[in-house]
Write a protein that holds these residues in place. Structure first.
Motif, short mmCIF file in Angstrom:
data_model
loop_
_atom_site.label_atom_id
_atom_site.label_comp_id
_atom_site.label_asym_id
_atom_site.label_seq_id
_atom_site.Cartn_x
_atom_site.Cartn_y
_atom_site.Cartn_z
N VAL A 83 -54.69 -94.10 4.84
CA VAL A 83 -55.22 -92.90 5.49
C VAL A 83 -54.55 -91.63 4.97
O VAL A 83 -54.81 -90.54 5.48
CB VAL A 83 -55.09 -92.98 7.03
N ASN A 84 -53.71 -91.76 3.93
CA ASN A 84 -53.14 -90.58 3.27
C ASN A 84 -52.83 -90.94 1.82
O ASN A 84 -52.89 -92.12 1.43
CB ASN A 84 -51.91 -90.06 4.01
N ALA A 85 -52.50 -89.95 1.02
CA ALA A 85 -52.31 -90.16 -0.41
C ALA A 85 -51.12 -91.06 -0.70
O ALA A 85 -51.16 -91.87 -1.64
CB ALA A 85 -52.16 -88.82 -1.13
N GLU A 86 -50.06 -90.94 0.08
CA GLU A 86 -48.89 -91.79 -0.17
C GLU A 86 -49.25 -93.26 -0.04
O GLU A 86 -48.86 -94.10 -0.87
CB GLU A 86 -47.77 -91.43 0.81
N ALA A 87 -49.97 -93.60 1.01
CA ALA A 87 -50.38 -94.99 1.19
C ALA A 87 -51.32 -95.43 0.08
O ALA A 87 -51.27 -96.59 -0.38
CB ALA A 87 -51.04 -95.15 2.56
N LEU A 88 -52.19 -94.53 -0.36
CA LEU A 88 -53.11 -94.85 -1.44
C LEU A 88 -52.35 -95.21 -2.72
O LEU A 88 -52.64 -96.22 -3.37
CB LEU A 88 -54.04 -93.66 -1.69
N PHE A 89 -51.38 -94.37 -3.10
CA PHE A 89 -50.65 -94.62 -4.34
C PHE A 89 -49.85 -95.92 -4.26
O PHE A 89 -49.74 -96.66 -5.23
CB PHE A 89 -49.71 -93.45 -4.64
N ASP A 90 -49.30 -96.20 -3.08
CA ASP A 90 -48.53 -97.44 -2.93
C ASP A 90 -49.44 -98.64 -3.10
O ASP A 90 -49.09 -99.62 -3.78
CB ASP A 90 -47.84 -97.46 -1.57
N PRO B 97 -58.86 -90.85 13.76
CA PRO B 97 -58.45 -89.66 14.51
C PRO B 97 -57.13 -89.11 14.01
O PRO B 97 -56.14 -89.82 13.86
CB PRO B 97 -58.33 -90.20 15.94
N GLY B 98 -57.12 -87.81 13.67
CA GLY B 98 -55.90 -87.14 13.28
C GLY B 98 -55.64 -87.02 11.79
O GLY B 98 -54.66 -86.37 11.40
N ASN B 99 -56.49 -87.60 10.94
CA ASN B 99 -56.19 -87.51 9.50
C ASN B 99 -57.19 -86.66 8.73
O ASN B 99 -57.27 -86.76 7.51
CB ASN B 99 -56.08 -88.90 8.87
N GLU B 100 -57.91 -85.77 9.42
CA GLU B 100 -58.91 -84.96 8.72
C GLU B 100 -58.30 -84.14 7.58
O GLU B 100 -58.96 -83.93 6.55
CB GLU B 100 -59.63 -84.03 9.70
N GLU B 101 -57.06 -83.71 7.74
CA GLU B 101 -56.43 -82.90 6.68
C GLU B 101 -56.00 -83.75 5.48
O GLU B 101 -55.66 -83.21 4.43
CB GLU B 101 -55.23 -82.15 7.24
N ASP B 102 -56.01 -85.06 5.64
CA ASP B 102 -55.66 -85.95 4.53
C ASP B 102 -56.86 -86.31 3.67
O ASP B 102 -56.70 -86.92 2.61
CB ASP B 102 -55.04 -87.24 5.08
N LEU B 103 -58.07 -85.94 4.10
CA LEU B 103 -59.26 -86.37 3.37
C LEU B 103 -59.34 -85.75 1.99
O LEU B 103 -59.66 -86.44 1.01
CB LEU B 103 -60.52 -86.03 4.19
N ALA B 104 -59.06 -84.46 1.87
CA ALA B 104 -59.14 -83.79 0.57
C ALA B 104 -58.13 -84.36 -0.43
O ALA B 104 -58.49 -84.66 -1.58
CB ALA B 104 -58.98 -82.29 0.72
#
Length: 468
Positions: free
Chosen positions: A102-109, A130-137
């Motif tokens: 749900v965020n870039a750090e988790a994606l890269f891992d 819920p709560g990660n709308e700012e992580d979408l971009a």
């Protein structure tokens, strides 16, 4: 005389306009030539005479649960299983891992782990919660295939279902990013209320479970999502649709020009609610297997071209999670283990219903690649494309056993099922990964596939370096 790394000779090659006997020359991981009698030399040759050669499957919907829950299924066992079934690219869903994607750090891992362990290529979904709308971009810029959200209760505290406000605001952002939102579409209000009613009455059997997830719950969620899509302009992909009524609503949206696609899964086409009654939790999924009449409708819709693609929704778990106390089916994990069998299922249905093999290639390869931005390299047998091939034998049957099922946990609805065909080999970017039904690759050969136009960043390259 031209030299190739590998020539696949004499197979019936499935192209968009039908199958034709041809040789395929492969060089530097790409298809370099296709000809009826290819002149050239190669370091290796594969005699595909009597076999059909299809584009390697692109399975857009699997759950490998790594990091954090590799004991459910990880990239190593999961990718071996996919390869054994003729899949050359899979998309891993963002939930079930710890952390969820749900965020870039988790994606890269997760991408690093996939690069270290996967035998085949892979793409990665990002999550909308819920709560990660700012992580979408940042997720979009980093190369997610798209985003996934649940309209029903997930049962996973790391990846919660979206409320309507999160869904609307998230869809607006995803539309602006030019991405697709995949939706698990069942009404939380309907399914949770019906489940509570059954639990109050002490009813926990197969029929009770089916009654808590009725077709109307799927239809309501699909209709609501389509309304929100009209407001926000967000492209949608409906996963594992299990009813003709829901397909009808999606067809109406397509006719209005909406940017919508739909998948179903082989288990809804080869099995039905009788299997849940007879086999118990191994056949439990959400949405549930439907009654036989609905199964027949879904097969007819597939044959009529109403589904854009097939995907496995491989959703494994340790088997004790499928064996709850007091045989309470509501407490069992809801997911079908079967990622190895999607291409074989498609071929079985095609053979049984006189469906052209090029339709199978569209459902399993070209349509998924086109929808999610990989059509510049994946999904078709064509010069210049990645040399991703599934070599299949339509005359040799394959009976699923615990011994030939490559998943970590061998319990599956498919155990004992006999397919009229088999996978003879799988080639990923020119690398022979499966031959003669067994894993032939010496080590991981897969790489992270991002939609065309997404560049690698310095941060990403650093994150993908092996740790330690």
């Amino acid at each position: 005389m031209e030299r190739f790394d590998l020539i696949v000779r004499g197979g019936s090659v499935v192209l968009p306009d039908g199958a034709t006997k041809a040789d395929i020359g492969i060089k530097d991981g790409k298809i370099a030539a296709i000809a009826a009698d290819l002149r050239g030399e190669a370091e290796r040759e594969w005699n595909a005479d009597g076999h059909h050669v299809l584009p390697g499957m692109v399975d857009v919907h699997v759950h490998f649960s790594e990091p954090g829950r590799e004991h459910w299924e990880g990239f190593a066992t999961g990718s071996a299983m996919m390869a054994a079934g003729g899949c050359t690219t899979f998309f891993d869903m963002p939930l079930n891992g710890i952390p969820s994607t749900v965020n870039a750090e988790a994606l890269f891992d997760k991408a690093r782990l996939g690069g270290e362990k996967s035998l085949v290529d892979f793409g990665l979904w990002g999550g909308l919660v819920p709560g990660n709308e700012e992580d979408l971009a940042p997720l979009a810029a980093s190369g997610v295939i798209g985003f996934k959200a649940f309209l029903s209760t997930t049962g996973n505290k790391e990846f919660e279902a979206v409320d309507d406000m999160t869904l609307l605001s998230g869809m607006k952002k995803i539309a602006a990013l030019g991405k697709v939102l995949a939706l698990h579409s069942e009404s939380a209000a309907i399914t949770n209320w019906l489940k509570e009613e059954k639990e109050k009455a002490g009813l926990f059997g197969a029929d009770d479970y089916l009654e808590t997830r009725p077709i109307i719950a799927e239809v309501e969620a699909v209709e609501r999502a389509l309304h929100y899509s009209e407001i926000t302009g967000c492209a949608l992909h409906f996963v594992h649709i299990s009813s003709a009524a829901a397909v009808s609503r999606i067809e109406e949206a397509k006719a209005r020009g909406m940017n919508v696609t739909v998948e179903t899964c082989p288990h809804y086409l080869l099995f039905n609610h009788d299997d849940l009654r007879e086999k118990g939790a191994v056949a439990k999924c959400a949405p549930p297997l439907r009654e036989q009449e609905e199964q027949r409708k879904l097969i007819a819709l597939l044959a009529a071209g109403k589904f854009d693609m097939l995907s496995s929704d491989h959703s494994p778990c340790p088997y004790d999670m499928k064996d709850p106390k007091d045989h309470n089916l509501f407490q069992a994990w809801g997911g079908i283990s079967g990622g190895q069998f999607t291409l074989l299922s498609a071929l079985e249905l095609a053979l049984a219903h006189d469906i052209p093999l090029e339709n199978v290639a569209a459902w399993t390869a070209s349509n998924p690649a086109a929808r999610f931005g990989l059509s510049d390299r994946k999904g078709m047998i064509e010069v210049g494309m990645d040399a991703d091939l599934a070599i299949v034998d339509l005359n040799e049957a394959f009976t699923v056993t615990e011994g030939n099922y490559q998943a970590k946990h061998k319990q599956s609805l498919y155990i004992g099922h006999t397919f009229p065909c088999s996978v003879a080999g799988t080639i990923v970017r020119g690398n022979v990964v499966v031959r003669g039904g067994g894993i032939a690759a010496a080590g991981p050969a897969g790489s992270w596939q991002k939609p065309k136009g997404v560049p690698a960043s310095d941060r990403e390259l650093s994150a993908l370096q092996p740790k330690g």
